[in-house]
Design an enzyme around this catalytic site. Structure first.
Site, PDB file in Angstrom:
ATOM      1  N   MET A 162      79.009 -20.962 -47.899  1.00 43.83           N
ATOM      2  CA  MET A 162      78.274 -20.362 -46.788  1.00 43.83           C
ATOM      3  C   MET A 162      79.184 -19.548 -45.875  1.00 43.83           C
ATOM      4  SD  MET A 162      75.364 -22.369 -44.627  1.00 43.83           S
ATOM      5  CE  MET A 162      76.499 -23.688 -44.168  1.00 43.83           C
ATOM      6  N   ILE A 205      92.154 -25.366 -56.614  1.00 43.96           N
ATOM      7  CA  ILE A 205      93.226 -25.336 -55.613  1.00 43.96           C
ATOM      8  C   ILE A 205      94.146 -26.544 -55.694  1.00 43.96           C
ATOM      9  CG2 ILE A 205      91.917 -23.889 -54.012  1.00 43.96           C
ATOM     10  CD1 ILE A 205      91.489 -26.449 -52.295  1.00 43.96           C
ATOM     11  N   TYR A 251      85.235 -38.739 -45.677  1.00 42.45           N
ATOM     12  CA  TYR A 251      85.323 -37.281 -45.559  1.00 42.45           C
ATOM     13  C   TYR A 251      86.295 -36.888 -44.458  1.00 42.45           C
ATOM     14  CZ  TYR A 251      84.014 -32.502 -44.398  1.00 42.45           C
ATOM     15  OH  TYR A 251      84.049 -31.164 -44.113  1.00 42.45           O
ATOM     16  N   LYS A 292      89.955 -34.788 -44.785  1.00 44.87           N
ATOM     17  CA  LYS A 292      90.195 -33.544 -44.048  1.00 44.87           C
ATOM     18  C   LYS A 292      91.378 -33.695 -43.098  1.00 44.87           C
ATOM     19  CE  LYS A 292      88.140 -30.223 -44.245  1.00 44.87           C
ATOM     20  NZ  LYS A 292      88.394 -29.031 -45.102  1.00 44.87           N
TER      21      LYS A 292
END
Length: 288
Positions: A13, A39, A127, A131
């Site tokens: 997005m 990646i 999550y 991060k």
């Protein structure tokens, strides 16, 4: 010298809006999707970077599936932590600027005031932990050329998001139950893309919060969506997080402060209601 951009996660997005903006500005940009590059693969990362020779990499690639991160944290960590480290390492070795997208979920949500860029991170879910690992890798490897942009509650034309979900539910249900005890900042991907470009052009580094001004609950956001549709916002009913699956793992208050923009001589993103009012006709047209 003209920047040469490489955007990972370019099919997402934010990535799609950022690439479109850069092309509209006639900036040289290479759009890299997960089908083009893993990646987490060191050799592949270095081969792609050496082939395209960017001066700036914007890492929009991430494992964002919240529930799956809880069920398999190691897989999410490989992408969100390990992938960020691989990109940061090649940027260090090639003297490339890296802008790495992160999240409000690095905070635990116990504050009652907006989190400063320098606030201690303390994620309460898988999550957020993955991060946080990515942020730390970038800051460790690129103390001068690394930039973290934390964002939250993104919506845009490309891909499913909360706004588009509410538009569909308004057509399907008489009433819609929405959480009213989680606070954040709805942010349009177009606004964030513009902010990233301004940040790079300004040459700023460090930690920035790429969210709209103001704050709202999901309930507030749903009600505004209904109003913009011309529907009765009273059809949106507030419910507590414990009524929603996984709600206990989501921080309650992750509103982010924007002092770093002002300190860098840049203007923060506008208020979320102003942005949504402008964005909504575009989002709704795609649903018609």
């Amino acid at each position: 010298m003209t920047d040469r951009w490489l955007v990972t996660g370019a099919a997402g997005m934010l990535g799609r809006d950022l690439v479109a903006l850069l092309r509209g500005l006639n900036e040289p940009v290479v759009a890299i999707t997960r089908h083009d590059l893993d990646i987490t693969d060191r050799l592949s990362v270095r081969a792609v970077v050496d082939r395209h020779r960017p001066t700036t990499i914007v890492n929009c690639a991430a494992w964002t599936r919240f529930g799956e991160a809880e069920a398999g944290e190691s897989a999410a960590l490989l992408v969100n932590g390990g992938g960020a480290r691989e990109l940061a390492a090649v940027c260090r070795d090639r003297s490339i600027r890296l802008v790495h997208l992160s999240t409000d979920y690095v905070f635990d949500g116990t504050s009652r005031r907006p989190y400063a860029e320098s606030a201690v991170t303390s994620p309460i879910n898988a999550y957020g932990r993955t991060k946080q690992a990515g942020e730390q890798a970038v800051l460790d490897l690129l103390p001068d050329d690394g930039t973290i942009v934390r964002t939250a509650w993104l919506y845009g034309r490309h891909g499913m998001n909360f706004i588009r979900k509410m538009v569909r539910l308004e057509q399907l249900r008489e009433t819609v139950d929405v959480v009213d005890d989680q606070w954040g900042q709805p942010t349009w991907t177009v606004d964030l893309a513009q902010q990233i470009v301004a940040l790079v052009r300004h040459g700023a580094s460090g930690v920035f919060h790429g969210t709209s001004a103001g704050e709202a609950t999901w309930y507030d956001l749903a009600r505004m969506t209904f109003r913009l549709l011309g529907a009765d916002p009273g059809r949106v009913r507030p419910v507590p997080s414990d009524r929603i699956a996984g709600g206990e793992l989501r921080p309650r208050y992750t509103v982010l402060g924007h002092d770093a923009w002002r300190e860098a001589g840049l203007t923060p993103i506008r208020h979320w209601t102003t942005a949504l009012t402008q964005a909504f006709p575009l989002l709704n047209a795609d649903e018609s």
